[in-house]
Design an enzyme around this catalytic site. Structure first.
Site, PDB file in Angstrom:
ATOM      1  N   TRP A 153     -13.580  17.620  40.787  1.00 27.09           N
ATOM      2  CA  TRP A 153     -12.658  18.666  41.258  1.00 27.09           C
ATOM      3  C   TRP A 153     -13.236  19.424  42.457  1.00 27.09           C
ATOM      4  CZ3 TRP A 153      -8.405  17.407  39.046  1.00 27.09           C
ATOM      5  CH2 TRP A 153      -8.381  17.014  37.718  1.00 27.09           C
ATOM      6  N   GLU A 156     -12.614  28.811  40.244  1.00 27.70           N
ATOM      7  CA  GLU A 156     -13.385  30.047  40.483  1.00 27.70           C
ATOM      8  C   GLU A 156     -13.419  30.945  39.249  1.00 27.70           C
ATOM      9  OE1 GLU A 156     -15.338  30.852  42.554  1.00 27.70           O
ATOM     10  OE2 GLU A 156     -14.965  29.577  44.282  1.00 27.70           O
TER      11      GLU A 156
HETATM   12  P1  TGC Z   1     -25.696  33.794  32.577  1.00 20.98           P
HETATM   13  O1  TGC Z   1     -26.846  33.616  31.646  1.00 20.98           O
HETATM   14  O2  TGC Z   1     -24.742  34.916  32.371  1.00 20.98           O
HETATM   15  O3  TGC Z   1     -26.238  33.890  34.074  1.00 20.98           O
HETATM   16  C1  TGC Z   1     -27.193  33.002  34.608  1.00 20.98           C
HETATM   17  C2  TGC Z   1     -27.817  33.728  35.792  1.00 20.98           C
HETATM   18  O4  TGC Z   1     -26.802  33.950  36.778  1.00 20.98           O
HETATM   19  C3  TGC Z   1     -26.614  35.342  37.002  1.00 20.98           C
HETATM   20  N1  TGC Z   1     -25.167  35.554  37.183  1.00 20.98           N
HETATM   21  C4  TGC Z   1     -24.636  35.928  38.335  1.00 20.98           C
HETATM   22  N2  TGC Z   1     -25.207  36.241  39.514  1.00 20.98           N
HETATM   23  C5  TGC Z   1     -24.396  36.597  40.509  1.00 20.98           C
HETATM   24  N3  TGC Z   1     -23.057  36.634  40.364  1.00 20.98           N
HETATM   25  C6  TGC Z   1     -22.447  36.321  39.205  1.00 20.98           C
HETATM   26  N4  TGC Z   1     -21.106  36.354  39.102  1.00 20.98           N
HETATM   27  C7  TGC Z   1     -23.248  35.951  38.115  1.00 20.98           C
HETATM   28  N5  TGC Z   1     -22.985  35.576  36.849  1.00 20.98           N
HETATM   29  C8  TGC Z   1     -24.182  35.348  36.290  1.00 20.98           C
HETATM   30  C9  TGC Z   1     -27.150  36.006  35.765  1.00 20.98           C
HETATM   31  O5  TGC Z   1     -27.551  37.330  36.050  1.00 20.98           O
HETATM   32  C10 TGC Z   1     -28.324  35.120  35.431  1.00 20.98           C
HETATM   33  O6  TGC Z   1     -29.363  35.409  36.325  1.00 20.98           O
HETATM   34  P2  TGC Z   1     -30.914  35.230  35.908  1.00 20.98           P
HETATM   35  O7  TGC Z   1     -31.667  35.732  37.078  1.00 20.98           O
HETATM   36  O8  TGC Z   1     -31.062  36.082  34.671  1.00 20.98           O
HETATM   37  O9  TGC Z   1     -31.092  33.783  35.642  1.00 20.98           O
HETATM   38  O10 TGC Z   1     -24.941  32.428  32.677  1.00 20.98           O
HETATM   39  P3  TGC Z   1     -23.989  31.728  31.656  1.00 20.98           P
HETATM   40  O11 TGC Z   1     -24.377  30.297  31.574  1.00 20.98           O
HETATM   41  O12 TGC Z   1     -23.891  32.514  30.378  1.00 20.98           O
HETATM   42  O13 TGC Z   1     -22.577  31.756  32.440  1.00 20.98           O
HETATM   43  C11 TGC Z   1     -21.816  32.850  32.625  1.00 20.98           C
HETATM   44  C12 TGC Z   1     -20.409  32.446  33.153  1.00 20.98           C
HETATM   45  C13 TGC Z   1     -19.566  31.812  32.069  1.00 20.98           C
HETATM   46  C14 TGC Z   1     -19.776  33.759  33.598  1.00 20.98           C
HETATM   47  C15 TGC Z   1     -20.535  31.481  34.343  1.00 20.98           C
HETATM   48  O14 TGC Z   1     -21.009  30.260  33.929  1.00 20.98           O
HETATM   49  C16 TGC Z   1     -19.238  31.284  35.071  1.00 20.98           C
HETATM   50  O15 TGC Z   1     -18.888  32.056  35.976  1.00 20.98           O
HETATM   51  N6  TGC Z   1     -18.442  30.199  34.750  1.00 20.98           N
HETATM   52  C17 TGC Z   1     -17.288  29.828  35.501  1.00 20.98           C
HETATM   53  C18 TGC Z   1     -17.639  28.685  36.422  1.00 20.98           C
HETATM   54  C19 TGC Z   1     -16.875  28.731  37.719  1.00 20.98           C
HETATM   55  O16 TGC Z   1     -16.296  29.735  38.101  1.00 20.98           O
HETATM   56  N7  TGC Z   1     -16.918  27.651  38.462  1.00 20.98           N
HETATM   57  C20 TGC Z   1     -16.335  27.633  39.771  1.00 20.98           C
HETATM   58  C21 TGC Z   1     -16.743  26.405  40.529  1.00 20.98           C
HETATM   59  S1  TGC Z   1     -16.429  26.505  42.263  1.00 20.98           S
HETATM   60  C22 TGC Z   1     -14.776  26.472  42.405  1.00 20.98           C
HETATM   61  O17 TGC Z   1     -14.032  26.524  41.494  1.00 20.98           O
HETATM   62  C23 TGC Z   1     -14.270  26.405  43.788  1.00 20.98           C
HETATM   63  S2  TGC Z   1     -12.561  26.437  43.928  1.00 20.98           S
HETATM   64  C24 TGC Z   1     -12.524  26.760  45.559  1.00 20.98           C
HETATM   65  C25 TGC Z   1     -11.244  26.782  46.254  1.00 20.98           C
HETATM   66  O18 TGC Z   1     -10.649  25.710  46.531  1.00 20.98           O
HETATM   67  O19 TGC Z   1     -10.857  27.909  46.653  1.00 20.98           O
HETATM   68  P1  FAD Z   2     -12.841  23.933  30.952  1.00 23.71           P
HETATM   69  O1  FAD Z   2     -14.088  24.670  31.216  1.00 23.71           O
HETATM   70  O2  FAD Z   2     -12.928  22.667  30.173  1.00 23.71           O
HETATM   71  O3  FAD Z   2     -11.812  24.898  30.248  1.00 23.71           O
HETATM   72  C1  FAD Z   2     -10.609  24.441  29.611  1.00 23.71           C
HETATM   73  C2  FAD Z   2      -9.950  25.652  28.949  1.00 23.71           C
HETATM   74  O4  FAD Z   2     -10.852  26.175  27.964  1.00 23.71           O
HETATM   75  C3  FAD Z   2      -9.679  26.801  29.928  1.00 23.71           C
HETATM   76  O5  FAD Z   2      -8.493  27.465  29.576  1.00 23.71           O
HETATM   77  C4  FAD Z   2     -10.861  27.715  29.700  1.00 23.71           C
HETATM   78  O6  FAD Z   2     -10.616  29.056  30.062  1.00 23.71           O
HETATM   79  C5  FAD Z   2     -11.058  27.553  28.208  1.00 23.71           C
HETATM   80  N1  FAD Z   2     -12.415  27.924  27.800  1.00 23.71           N
HETATM   81  C6  FAD Z   2     -13.587  27.382  28.202  1.00 23.71           C
HETATM   82  N2  FAD Z   2     -14.619  28.014  27.639  1.00 23.71           N
HETATM   83  C7  FAD Z   2     -14.088  28.984  26.849  1.00 23.71           C
HETATM   84  C8  FAD Z   2     -14.627  29.999  26.015  1.00 23.71           C
HETATM   85  N3  FAD Z   2     -15.949  30.163  25.894  1.00 23.71           N
HETATM   86  N4  FAD Z   2     -13.776  30.804  25.353  1.00 23.71           N
HETATM   87  C9  FAD Z   2     -12.432  30.665  25.491  1.00 23.71           C
HETATM   88  N5  FAD Z   2     -11.852  29.744  26.275  1.00 23.71           N
HETATM   89  C10 FAD Z   2     -12.676  28.916  26.946  1.00 23.71           C
HETATM   90  N6  FAD Z   2     -15.331  23.235  41.310  1.00 23.71           N
HETATM   91  C11 FAD Z   2     -16.373  23.209  42.192  1.00 23.71           C
HETATM   92  O7  FAD Z   2     -17.527  23.216  41.809  1.00 23.71           O
HETATM   93  N7  FAD Z   2     -16.113  23.160  43.537  1.00 23.71           N
HETATM   94  C12 FAD Z   2     -14.864  23.132  44.042  1.00 23.71           C
HETATM   95  O8  FAD Z   2     -14.686  23.095  45.264  1.00 23.71           O
HETATM   96  C13 FAD Z   2     -13.761  23.139  43.130  1.00 23.71           C
HETATM   97  N8  FAD Z   2     -12.490  23.059  43.605  1.00 23.71           N
HETATM   98  C14 FAD Z   2     -11.451  22.955  42.705  1.00 23.71           C
HETATM   99  C15 FAD Z   2     -10.168  22.704  43.186  1.00 23.71           C
HETATM  100  C16 FAD Z   2      -9.100  22.554  42.292  1.00 23.71           C
HETATM  101  C17 FAD Z   2      -7.741  22.247  42.814  1.00 23.71           C
HETATM  102  C18 FAD Z   2      -9.333  22.701  40.906  1.00 23.71           C
HETATM  103  C19 FAD Z   2      -8.190  22.589  39.930  1.00 23.71           C
HETATM  104  C20 FAD Z   2     -10.604  22.930  40.430  1.00 23.71           C
HETATM  105  C21 FAD Z   2     -11.685  23.046  41.316  1.00 23.71           C
HETATM  106  N9  FAD Z   2     -12.993  23.216  40.861  1.00 23.71           N
HETATM  107  C22 FAD Z   2     -14.045  23.204  41.750  1.00 23.71           C
HETATM  108  C23 FAD Z   2     -13.279  23.195  39.431  1.00 23.71           C
HETATM  109  C24 FAD Z   2     -12.992  24.513  38.718  1.00 23.71           C
HETATM  110  O9  FAD Z   2     -13.953  25.476  39.041  1.00 23.71           O
HETATM  111  C25 FAD Z   2     -12.966  24.230  37.218  1.00 23.71           C
HETATM  112  O10 FAD Z   2     -11.803  23.494  36.965  1.00 23.71           O
HETATM  113  C26 FAD Z   2     -12.983  25.494  36.384  1.00 23.71           C
HETATM  114  O11 FAD Z   2     -14.234  26.149  36.491  1.00 23.71           O
HETATM  115  C27 FAD Z   2     -12.673  25.239  34.915  1.00 23.71           C
HETATM  116  O12 FAD Z   2     -13.397  24.173  34.424  1.00 23.71           O
HETATM  117  P2  FAD Z   2     -12.654  22.973  33.608  1.00 23.71           P
HETATM  118  O13 FAD Z   2     -11.514  22.536  34.428  1.00 23.71           O
HETATM  119  O14 FAD Z   2     -13.699  21.990  33.247  1.00 23.71           O
HETATM  120  O15 FAD Z   2     -12.076  23.655  32.334  1.00 23.71           O
END
Ligand code: TGC
Ligand code: FAD
Length: 388
Positions: free
Chosen positions: A166, A367
């Site tokens: 993704w 995100e």
């Molecule tokens: P956790 O133990 O809480 O944290 C690990 C370390 O990271 C630090 N930290 C942060 N630092 C800066 N900003 C934040 N928002 C931070 N959140 C955590 C934390 O202080 C710790 O630091 P250290 O020094 O103690 O090691 O980590 P966790 O494994 O429990 O995870 C927390 C959680 C669930 C919030 C995190 O995993 C999370 O945000 N999950 C969501 C993943 C996500 O958003 N993926 C996005 C992928 S990129 C994308 O989707 C691009 S789409 C782009 C587009 O097309 O626009």
């Molecule tokens: P999952 O983590 O499998 O989650 C599935 C469902 O379970 C969700 O509703 C979620 O909220 C829920 N869930 C998960 N954990 C819990 C919990 N602890 N408690 C309750 N509910 C929970 N990623 C990148 O790294 N780079 C990119 O550039 C990027 N671009 C993207 C572009 C598109 C169009 C899309 C759709 C996704 C992109 N992503 C990218 C990935 C995106 O960040 C992930 O899809 C997102 O973080 C969710 O992960 P997942 O899809 O594996 O869902």
């Protein structure tokens, strides 16, 4: 009688300074001339013309809130407003700019060596090169701590193996920021297109964000020199800090999709006749328009508050979660409600609300899903980590 625009009712323009208003107007005009005319075609054919990168570069939109290395160095509010105007055209455009500026370029700017910055940032800022950011994997999205991609040492080289899923711009990127687990915790690597063992595969049949490339990154024993590692990134905190930047842009961006939907529905309601009167003259329609205007304006006030905090260097991650959760959730609600006002006309690409609503399904998920942001706010309120 005289009419207000939804955001005009809130006096939002008066909260901006001249530079911010100028930047917003420039991007709005650019979108009107260069993005809107072809978006329905791009969405239908699931393409994003590569030339768009250079056009964004010429306008200074790529890495616009970063300093030096060819970046514009604007404030955060201006960056947010640019995201809003791009997403008013289509979330795909804002996604491109988010990934290039806030994920790819930010990761290099914040964690890269001087050599890496000089090599990549000016080209990425100009749109001569495209970047992507690989954190998510097929089995680890919300929980990137579990990532399986591994980087191991071989002499001074690194060998990377794993799959990222993704990934926005993956298939068109010249340089990928790839996050991998090492014996020493998570590290970031710059992987150029064409490196042996590194392939990308675009994901087809998307119903959302069609005017955006989304790809799989496949790394099979990819050998990289030591200089490919981002030297300042020492833990999972590094990629998560990049997410803060992109999430901030989405807080504003999503409202662009909502504003465009609402303007479209307003115009349609004024001109569409039902039961011998304009659709806008019915109380139920006006209630919908009023409620949507409220949510749009409240979202904008929140975005601006977060923007001012960011510019003061005081914005905390859980506050970004407030904005991302609220503004994307409300934007998708607005886009869907606007579609109802359009009736059957709302189901084709002739009108924007359903395209925006479909795009916002991705924005709701990427995100950090809504649930992740609820948990982040919940943790800030209770002190209890309920993620695992
Ligand atoms: P956790 O133990 O809480 O944290 C690990 C370390 O990271 C630090 N930290 C942060 N630092 C800066 N900003 C934040 N928002 C931070 N959140 C955590 C934390 O202080 C710790 O630091 P250290 O020094 O103690 O090691 O980590 P966790 O494994 O429990 O995870 C927390 C959680 C669930 C919030 C995190 O995993 C999370 O945000 N999950 C969501 C993943 C996500 O958003 N993926 C996005 C992928 S990129 C994308 O989707 C691009 S789409 C782009 C587009 O097309 O626009
Ligand atoms: P999952 O983590 O499998 O989650 C599935 C469902 O379970 C969700 O509703 C979620 O909220 C829920 N869930 C998960 N954990 C819990 C919990 N602890 N408690 C309750 N509910 C929970 N990623 C990148 O790294 N780079 C990119 O550039 C990027 N671009 C993207 C572009 C598109 C169009 C899309 C759709 C996704 C992109 N992503 C990218 C990935 C995106 O960040 C992930 O899809 C997102 O973080 C969710 O992960 P997942 O899809 O594996 O869902």
């Amino acid at each position: 009688s005289a009419r207000s625009t939804p955001l005009g009712l809130f006096g939002i323009d008066e909260m901006l300074d001249d530079d911010e208003r100028d930047i917003q107007t420039t991007v709005r005009e650019f979108a009107r001339e260069h993005l809107r005319p072809t978006i329905a075609h791009s969405f239908e054919s699931a393409t994003l013309p590569r030339e768009i990168a250079r056009e964004f570069g010429r306008l200074g939109l790529l890495g616009m809130h970063l300093d030096g290395y060819g970046c514009a160095g604007t404030n955060a509010v201006s960056y947010g407003l640019a995201c809003l105007e791009l997403e008013a055209a289509d979330s795909g455009f804002r996604s491109f700019v988010s990934v290039q500026g806030s994920l790819s370029m930010f990761s290099i700017h914040r964690y890269g060596s001087e050599e890496q910055k000089n090599e990549w940032l000016p080209r990425l800022a100009a749109g001569e090169a495209i970047g992507c950011f690989g954190l998510t994997e097929p089995d680890f999205g919300s929980n990137p701590a579990g990532m399986r991609t591994r980087a191991r040492r071989d002499g001074t080289d690194w060998i990377l193996t794993g799959t990222k899923m993704w990934i926005t711009n993956g298939g068109s990127a010249d340089i990928a920021t790839v996050w991998a687990q090492t014996d020493d915790g998570v590290r970031g690597f710059l992987v150029p297109r064409g490196t042996p063992g590194f392939e990308t595969r675009d994901i087809a049949n998307k119903l959302s964000l069609r005017a955006s490339i989304t790809s799989e990154l496949i790394l099979d024993e990819v050998r990289l020199p030591a200089s490919a590692q981002l030297p300042q990134a020492n833990s999972l905190g590094a990629p998560l800090s990049c997410l803060n930047e992109a999430r901030f842009g989405i807080v504003f961006g999503a409202l662009g999709a909502a504003r465009d939907s609402l303007e479209t529905a307003l115009e349609y309601a004024r001109t569409r006749e039902v039961f011998d009167r304009s659709l806008a003259s019915f109380q139920l329609t006006q209630a919908k328009l009023a409620d949507m205007t409220l949510e749009l304006g409240k979202g904008m006030l929140l975005a601006l508050r977060l923007g001012r905090l960011k510019d003061a260097g005081q914005l905390r991650p859980e506050q970004i979660s407030l904005g991302k959760l609220n503004n994307v959730r409300e934007a998708i609600g607005i886009a869907r409600e606007c579609r109802t006002i359009l009736g059957a006309s709302g189901i084709t690409l002739e009108y924007s609300p359903l395209r925006h609503a479909n795009n916002l399904e991705s924005v709701l998920t990427y995100e950090g899903t809504s649930e992740m942001h609820q948990l982040s706010i919940g943790k800030a309120l209770t002190g209890i980590d309920a993620f695992r």
